[in-house]
Design an enzyme around this catalytic site. Structure first.
Site, mmCIF file in Angstrom:
data_model
loop_
_atom_site.group_PDB
_atom_site.id
_atom_site.type_symbol
_atom_site.label_atom_id
_atom_site.label_comp_id
_atom_site.label_asym_id
_atom_site.label_seq_id
_atom_site.Cartn_x
_atom_site.Cartn_y
_atom_site.Cartn_z
ATOM 1 C CG ASP A 60 -2.091 0.944 1.097
ATOM 2 O OD1 ASP A 60 -2.378 1.387 -0.033
ATOM 3 O OD2 ASP A 60 -2.707 1.267 2.130
ATOM 4 N N GLY A 105 0.135 5.598 -4.313
ATOM 5 C CA GLY A 105 -0.422 6.896 -4.682
ATOM 6 C C GLY A 105 0.163 8.016 -3.841
ATOM 7 C CD1 TRP A 107 7.466 6.596 -2.063
ATOM 8 C CD2 TRP A 107 7.082 6.814 -4.264
ATOM 9 N NE1 TRP A 107 8.682 6.625 -2.701
ATOM 10 C CE2 TRP A 107 8.477 6.755 -4.050
ATOM 11 C CE3 TRP A 107 6.603 6.949 -5.575
ATOM 12 C CZ2 TRP A 107 9.405 6.825 -5.091
ATOM 13 C CZ3 TRP A 107 7.520 7.026 -6.611
ATOM 14 C CH2 TRP A 107 8.898 6.961 -6.371
ATOM 15 C CG HIS A 141 -0.082 2.279 -9.313
ATOM 16 N ND1 HIS A 141 -0.296 1.935 -7.993
ATOM 17 C CD2 HIS A 141 -1.191 2.967 -9.711
ATOM 18 C CE1 HIS A 141 -1.494 2.401 -7.620
ATOM 19 N NE2 HIS A 141 -2.040 3.043 -8.638
ATOM 20 C CD GLU A 175 -13.282 -4.758 -1.574
ATOM 21 O OE1 GLU A 175 -12.117 -5.183 -1.757
ATOM 22 O OE2 GLU A 175 -14.192 -5.488 -1.118
ATOM 23 C CD1 TRP A 207 -12.450 -5.873 -9.507
ATOM 24 C CD2 TRP A 207 -11.661 -5.003 -11.404
ATOM 25 N NE1 TRP A 207 -11.713 -6.847 -10.156
ATOM 26 C CE2 TRP A 207 -11.220 -6.347 -11.322
ATOM 27 C CE3 TRP A 207 -11.272 -4.256 -12.530
ATOM 28 C CZ2 TRP A 207 -10.425 -6.953 -12.300
ATOM 29 C CZ3 TRP A 207 -10.485 -4.867 -13.501
ATOM 30 C CH2 TRP A 207 -10.074 -6.197 -13.382
ATOM 31 C CG LEU A 222 9.373 -17.062 -3.441
ATOM 32 C CD1 LEU A 222 9.051 -17.106 -1.942
ATOM 33 C CD2 LEU A 222 9.857 -15.657 -3.822
ATOM 34 N NE ARG A 280 -2.900 -1.372 4.413
ATOM 35 C CZ ARG A 280 -4.147 -1.441 4.005
ATOM 36 N NH1 ARG A 280 -4.962 -2.336 4.527
ATOM 37 N NH2 ARG A 280 -4.607 -0.615 3.085
ATOM 38 N NE ARG A 340 -7.842 0.902 5.318
ATOM 39 C CZ ARG A 340 -7.611 2.216 5.534
ATOM 40 N NH1 ARG A 340 -7.790 2.742 6.722
ATOM 41 N NH2 ARG A 340 -7.226 2.987 4.539
HETATM 42 C C1 IPE Z 1 -5.410 -2.712 -0.251
HETATM 43 O O1 IPE Z 1 -5.061 -1.391 -0.433
HETATM 44 C C2 IPE Z 1 -5.404 -3.443 -1.550
HETATM 45 C C3 IPE Z 1 -4.095 -3.629 -2.179
HETATM 46 C C4 IPE Z 1 -2.952 -3.249 -1.694
HETATM 47 C C5 IPE Z 1 -4.105 -4.288 -3.454
HETATM 48 P P1 IPE Z 1 -6.178 -0.242 -0.634
HETATM 49 O O2 IPE Z 1 -5.456 1.034 -0.740
HETATM 50 O O3 IPE Z 1 -7.068 -0.627 -1.747
HETATM 51 O O4 IPE Z 1 -7.004 -0.371 0.731
HETATM 52 P P2 IPE Z 1 -7.754 0.741 1.585
HETATM 53 O O5 IPE Z 1 -8.748 1.377 0.676
HETATM 54 O O6 IPE Z 1 -6.735 1.702 2.085
HETATM 55 O O7 IPE Z 1 -8.378 -0.031 2.715
HETATM 56 C C1 IPE Z 2 -1.413 0.319 -3.418
HETATM 57 O O1 IPE Z 2 -1.249 1.694 -3.447
HETATM 58 C C2 IPE Z 2 -1.607 -0.286 -4.802
HETATM 59 C C3 IPE Z 2 -2.973 -0.765 -5.059
HETATM 60 C C4 IPE Z 2 -3.963 -0.776 -4.217
HETATM 61 C C5 IPE Z 2 -3.234 -1.263 -6.410
HETATM 62 P P1 IPE Z 2 -2.479 2.683 -3.493
HETATM 63 O O2 IPE Z 2 -2.859 2.893 -4.906
HETATM 64 O O3 IPE Z 2 -3.565 2.176 -2.629
HETATM 65 O O4 IPE Z 2 -1.844 4.008 -2.897
HETATM 66 P P2 IPE Z 2 -2.426 4.925 -1.749
HETATM 67 O O5 IPE Z 2 -2.808 4.018 -0.614
HETATM 68 O O6 IPE Z 2 -3.617 5.604 -2.318
HETATM 69 O O7 IPE Z 2 -1.328 5.838 -1.384
HETATM 70 MG MG MG Z 3 -4.036 2.394 -0.671
#
Ligand code: IPE
Ligand code: IPE
Ligand code: MG
Length: 241
Positions: free
Chosen positions: A22, A25, A27, A39, A69, A71, A133, A190, A196
């Site tokens: 996670d 975005g 970063w 990404h 989610e 999607w 692995l 995480r 969470r």
């Molecule tokens: C969890 O991250 C899903 C993945 C890392 C693929 P999200 O960014 O989608 O989760 P929330 O919205 O912070 O719970």
């Molecule tokens: C995790 O980073 C990648 C995916 C869920 C695909 P995010 O895209 O959720 O980035 P933040 O959490 O918004 O910074």
């Molecule tokens: Mg995120």
């Protein structure tokens, strides 16, 4: 500077590590770029972590790459993530083979665009004989989707007379999940400071040790991974006993 890698007790490694990658975005935003740039840079951390896990001898590494989610994100971001997925899988297949890594995938893969699912299946096939692995990508995955599916399939077996209600137990449920050939995670990491689970491996993580770090995924490096393993090894797992 002594490294965490050297401090790790190789005889007590977590067999299965699962990661919620996670913070891509945030970063990117902190650096004045758009989310896609985050990404793209997250791929480097996927490579680093996979290498680190293979080097030290972890058996299973599950990476939460895209949730059910997710999607609902803007179509442009979903498209960019799918394209990144295809490109990365294609580009990295030779390296996976060189490092004896076997690719696996869990999730509702039927929702992936045709080209993504084709490339994914090809890579899985091309690496299936590797014995090092196991790299498990969670794609279009969510635990509630998975458990709902398992319930449906168990009900079908009961209705067909192949299973009795009394026979349903922990093992039967586990064997109907997409992770049925994979042991439960010992350690879940995480990144990015969110505390969470976000619909990830809910059943499988009943006794998993949880590790949260503020580091955003694109900044997560081999040493960050080894630090998490070292932290895990300082804990006492009691499993309720
Ligand atoms: C969890 O991250 C899903 C993945 C890392 C693929 P999200 O960014 O989608 O989760 P929330 O919205 O912070 O719970
Ligand atoms: C995790 O980073 C990648 C995916 C869920 C695909 P995010 O895209 O959720 O980035 P933040 O959490 O918004 O910074
Ligand atoms: Mg995120």
């Amino acid at each position: 500077m002594s490294s965490f890698k050297e401090k790790i007790d190789k005889s007590r490694l977590p067999k299965h590590i699962a990661i919620i990658m996670d913070g891509n975005g945030r970063w990117a935003k902190e650096r004045g770029y758009d989310r896609i740039f985050g990404h793209q840079n997250g791929v480097t951390s996927v490579r680093e972590t996979t290498e680190a896990a293979a080097e030290i001898g972890v058996e299973y590494l599950t990476l939460y790459a895209f949730s059910t989610e997710n999607w609902s994100r803007p179509q442009s971001e979903v498209d960019a993530l799918m394209e990144l997925l295809i490109d990365t899988i294609e580009r990295e297949t030779p390296t996976l083979n060189k490092n004896n890594v076997r690719l696996m995938a869990i999730g509702d893969l039927s929702r992936l665009p045709g080209s993504a699912s084709e490339k994914l299946q090809r890579c899985i096939k091309q690496t299936e004989k590797n014995t090092g692995l196991a790299l498990v990508l969670a794609l279009s995955y969510s635990s509630r989707w998975e458990i709902t599916n398992a319930v449906k399939n168990i009900c079908k077996e009961v209705l067909n007379g192949n299973l009795s209600i009394e026979e349903i137990n922990d093992d039967i449920i586990s064997s109907h999940l997409t992770t049925n050939t994979i042991p439960d995670p010992d350690l879940m990491i995480r990144t990015s400071g969110e505390i969470r689970i976000s619909n990830f491996l809910l059943w499988q993580m009943a006794y998993t040790e949880l590790y949260f770090t503020d580091i955003h995924w694109p900044a997560f490096k081999k040493e960050s991974f080894y630090k998490a393993i070292y932290d895990f090894q300082q804990r006492e797992r009691r499993f309720g006993k």
